[in-house]
Design a protein around this motif. Structure first.
Motif, PDB file in Angstrom:
ATOM      1  N   ARG A  28     -42.655  88.060  16.881  1.00  0.00           N
ATOM      2  CA  ARG A  28     -43.048  87.761  15.504  1.00  0.00           C
ATOM      3  C   ARG A  28     -41.868  87.936  14.545  1.00  0.00           C
ATOM      4  O   ARG A  28     -41.640  87.114  13.653  1.00  0.00           O
ATOM      5  N   ALA A  29     -41.105  89.007  14.728  1.00  0.00           N
ATOM      6  CA  ALA A  29     -39.963  89.274  13.849  1.00  0.00           C
ATOM      7  C   ALA A  29     -38.888  88.194  13.986  1.00  0.00           C
ATOM      8  O   ALA A  29     -38.321  87.745  12.979  1.00  0.00           O
ATOM      9  N   THR A  30     -38.616  87.760  15.213  1.00  0.00           N
ATOM     10  CA  THR A  30     -37.602  86.727  15.389  1.00  0.00           C
ATOM     11  C   THR A  30     -38.070  85.389  14.822  1.00  0.00           C
ATOM     12  O   THR A  30     -37.247  84.593  14.375  1.00  0.00           O
ATOM     13  N   GLY A  31     -39.358  85.138  14.819  1.00  0.00           N
ATOM     14  CA  GLY A  31     -39.868  83.935  14.166  1.00  0.00           C
ATOM     15  C   GLY A  31     -39.564  83.941  12.678  1.00  0.00           C
ATOM     16  O   GLY A  31     -39.169  82.925  12.094  1.00  0.00           O
ATOM     17  N   ILE A  32     -39.711  85.103  12.054  1.00  0.00           N
ATOM     18  CA  ILE A  32     -39.390  85.236  10.628  1.00  0.00           C
ATOM     19  C   ILE A  32     -37.883  85.074  10.413  1.00  0.00           C
ATOM     20  O   ILE A  32     -37.439  84.381   9.482  1.00  0.00           O
ATOM     21  N   ILE A  33     -37.085  85.695  11.272  1.00  0.00           N
ATOM     22  CA  ILE A  33     -35.627  85.586  11.167  1.00  0.00           C
ATOM     23  C   ILE A  33     -35.186  84.138  11.315  1.00  0.00           C
ATOM     24  O   ILE A  33     -34.301  83.664  10.586  1.00  0.00           O
ATOM     25  N   LEU A  34     -35.800  83.403  12.240  1.00  0.00           N
ATOM     26  CA  LEU A  34     -35.457  81.997  12.423  1.00  0.00           C
ATOM     27  C   LEU A  34     -35.807  81.172  11.188  1.00  0.00           C
ATOM     28  O   LEU A  34     -35.090  80.228  10.841  1.00  0.00           O
ATOM     29  N   SER A  35     -36.885  81.510  10.522  1.00  0.00           N
ATOM     30  CA  SER A  35     -37.256  80.797   9.297  1.00  0.00           C
ATOM     31  C   SER A  35     -36.211  81.019   8.205  1.00  0.00           C
ATOM     32  O   SER A  35     -35.815  80.075   7.514  1.00  0.00           O
ATOM     33  N   VAL A  36     -35.769  82.263   8.051  1.00  0.00           N
ATOM     34  CA  VAL A  36     -34.729  82.553   7.065  1.00  0.00           C
ATOM     35  C   VAL A  36     -33.423  81.863   7.452  1.00  0.00           C
ATOM     36  O   VAL A  36     -32.727  81.293   6.599  1.00  0.00           O
ATOM     37  N   GLY A  37     -33.105  81.860   8.742  1.00  0.00           N
ATOM     38  CA  GLY A  37     -31.904  81.169   9.214  1.00  0.00           C
ATOM     39  C   GLY A  37     -31.963  79.671   8.968  1.00  0.00           C
ATOM     40  O   GLY A  37     -30.941  79.043   8.669  1.00  0.00           O
ATOM     41  N   ALA A  38     -33.145  79.092   9.065  1.00  0.00           N
ATOM     42  CA  ALA A  38     -33.290  77.669   8.772  1.00  0.00           C
ATOM     43  C   ALA A  38     -32.970  77.384   7.310  1.00  0.00           C
ATOM     44  O   ALA A  38     -32.376  76.344   6.984  1.00  0.00           O
ATOM     45  N   LEU A  39     -33.326  78.303   6.430  1.00  0.00           N
ATOM     46  CA  LEU A  39     -32.974  78.146   5.018  1.00  0.00           C
ATOM     47  C   LEU A  39     -31.462  78.234   4.816  1.00  0.00           C
ATOM     48  O   LEU A  39     -30.898  77.506   3.991  1.00  0.00           O
ATOM     49  N   ILE A  40     -30.813  79.107   5.569  1.00  0.00           N
ATOM     50  CA  ILE A  40     -29.350  79.216   5.477  1.00  0.00           C
ATOM     51  C   ILE A  40     -28.695  77.929   5.988  1.00  0.00           C
ATOM     52  O   ILE A  40     -27.733  77.431   5.387  1.00  0.00           O
ATOM     53  N   ILE A  41     -29.222  77.378   7.066  1.00  0.00           N
ATOM     54  CA  ILE A  41     -28.699  76.106   7.576  1.00  0.00           C
ATOM     55  C   ILE A  41     -28.895  74.999   6.541  1.00  0.00           C
ATOM     56  O   ILE A  41     -27.995  74.185   6.309  1.00  0.00           O
ATOM     57  N   ALA A  42     -30.056  74.965   5.907  1.00  0.00           N
ATOM     58  CA  ALA A  42     -30.306  73.980   4.856  1.00  0.00           C
ATOM     59  C   ALA A  42     -29.318  74.172   3.705  1.00  0.00           C
ATOM     60  O   ALA A  42     -28.804  73.188   3.142  1.00  0.00           O
ATOM     61  N   GLY A  43     -29.028  75.420   3.369  1.00  0.00           N
ATOM     62  CA  GLY A  43     -28.036  75.701   2.337  1.00  0.00           C
ATOM     63  C   GLY A  43     -26.656  75.209   2.739  1.00  0.00           C
ATOM     64  O   GLY A  43     -25.901  74.683   1.908  1.00  0.00           O
ATOM     65  N   GLY A  44     -26.310  75.368   4.007  1.00  0.00           N
ATOM     66  CA  GLY A  44     -25.032  74.871   4.506  1.00  0.00           C
ATOM     67  C   GLY A  44     -24.955  73.355   4.438  1.00  0.00           C
ATOM     68  O   GLY A  44     -23.916  72.788   4.073  1.00  0.00           O
ATOM     69  N   LEU A  45     -26.045  72.691   4.777  1.00  0.00           N
ATOM     70  CA  LEU A  45     -26.073  71.233   4.676  1.00  0.00           C
ATOM     71  C   LEU A  45     -25.958  70.768   3.227  1.00  0.00           C
ATOM     72  O   LEU A  45     -25.292  69.763   2.936  1.00  0.00           O
ATOM     73  N   LEU A  46     -26.606  71.492   2.318  1.00  0.00           N
ATOM     74  CA  LEU A  46     -26.459  71.169   0.892  1.00  0.00           C
ATOM     75  C   LEU A  46     -25.022  71.373   0.430  1.00  0.00           C
ATOM     76  O   LEU A  46     -24.490  70.565  -0.345  1.00  0.00           O
ATOM     77  N   ALA A  47     -24.392  72.455   0.886  1.00  0.00           N
ATOM     78  CA  ALA A  47     -22.995  72.709   0.525  1.00  0.00           C
ATOM     79  C   ALA A  47     -22.099  71.600   1.062  1.00  0.00           C
ATOM     80  O   ALA A  47     -21.178  71.138   0.378  1.00  0.00           O
ATOM     81  N   LEU A  48     -22.368  71.137   2.265  1.00  0.00           N
ATOM     82  CA  LEU A  48     -21.600  70.038   2.851  1.00  0.00           C
ATOM     83  C   LEU A  48     -21.777  68.767   2.031  1.00  0.00           C
ATOM     84  O   LEU A  48     -20.823  68.025   1.783  1.00  0.00           O
ATOM     85  N   MET A  49     -22.995  68.537   1.583  1.00  0.00           N
ATOM     86  CA  MET A  49     -23.293  67.353   0.787  1.00  0.00           C
ATOM     87  C   MET A  49     -22.622  67.409  -0.585  1.00  0.00           C
ATOM     88  O   MET A  49     -22.236  66.377  -1.134  1.00  0.00           O
ATOM     89  N   MET A  50     -22.465  68.612  -1.137  1.00  0.00           N
ATOM     90  CA  MET A  50     -21.939  68.747  -2.490  1.00  0.00           C
ATOM     91  C   MET A  50     -20.416  68.631  -2.570  1.00  0.00           C
ATOM     92  O   MET A  50     -19.863  68.570  -3.664  1.00  0.00           O
ATOM     93  N   GLY A  51     -19.740  68.643  -1.449  1.00  0.00           N
ATOM     94  CA  GLY A  51     -18.304  68.405  -1.476  1.00  0.00           C
ATOM     95  C   GLY A  51     -17.481  69.496  -0.830  1.00  0.00           C
ATOM     96  O   GLY A  51     -18.003  70.535  -0.400  1.00  0.00           O
ATOM     97  N   PRO A  52     -16.168  69.249  -0.754  1.00  0.00           N
ATOM     98  CA  PRO A  52     -15.279  70.182  -0.052  1.00  0.00           C
ATOM     99  C   PRO A  52     -15.252  71.593  -0.631  1.00  0.00           C
ATOM    100  O   PRO A  52     -15.156  72.567   0.121  1.00  0.00           O
ATOM    101  N   ALA A  53     -15.330  71.735  -1.937  1.00  0.00           N
ATOM    102  CA  ALA A  53     -15.266  73.077  -2.540  1.00  0.00           C
ATOM    103  C   ALA A  53     -16.481  73.908  -2.143  1.00  0.00           C
ATOM    104  O   ALA A  53     -16.350  75.086  -1.770  1.00  0.00           O
ATOM    105  N   SER A  54     -17.657  73.301  -2.199  1.00  0.00           N
ATOM    106  CA  SER A  54     -18.881  74.020  -1.809  1.00  0.00           C
ATOM    107  C   SER A  54     -18.874  74.339  -0.319  1.00  0.00           C
ATOM    108  O   SER A  54     -19.278  75.429   0.090  1.00  0.00           O
TER     109      SER A  54
END
Length: 131
Positions: A28-54
């Motif tokens: 159960r705990a790792t399921g929650i951790i994976l959900s938070v990690g998915a948000l971090i991955i989404a943040g990384g994809l947004l940073a990639l989309m926003m340009g080299p500085a991000s």
């Protein structure tokens, strides 16, 4: 009519900790951790989309000691959740339903996830990239 106190259900304070309990809680705990990690991955994809500085800012944080620790923890959570999910799926098909099988498969999930995480990080570091 006098009211009677209802008996309380036994809880974690009553039972002796066993690997099966730990495996269930960790799943159960790792399921929650994976959900938070998915948000971090989404943040990384947004940073990639926003340009080299991000993207540079994101990779700088991911390359720092705390970013490496988060990546290691997320990788372990993924490996554990995967192996324990396979364990649960086997049990859904009534495979390994005896108590010794439960204990063995729980330990395989824990130890296997640590080995799998070490293999992933070993490969990444040997390939010359930061994890």
């Amino acid at each position: 009519m006098a009211s009677r106190e209802r008996p309380l259900s036994p809880h974690l304070q009553v039972y002796r900790w066993q690997i099966q309990m730990v495996a269930s809680i960790l799943h159960r705990a790792t399921g929650i951790i994976l959900s938070v990690g998915a948000l971090i991955i989404a943040g990384g994809l947004l940073a990639l989309m926003m340009g080299p500085a991000s993207w540079t800012c994101f990779t700088d944080h991911a390359g720092a000691w705390y970013g490496q620790l988060i990546l290691f923890g997320w990788t372990w959570a993924f490996a554990y959740h995967l192996l324990n999910g396979i364990r649960h799926m086997c049990q859904d098909f009534a495979i390994g339903m005896s108590i010794p099988s439960f204990v063995r498969s729980a330990w395989i999930s824990v130890i296997g996830s640590l080995l799998l995480t070490a293999l992933v990080f070993g490969y990444v570091l040997l390939a010359g990239g930061a994890a």
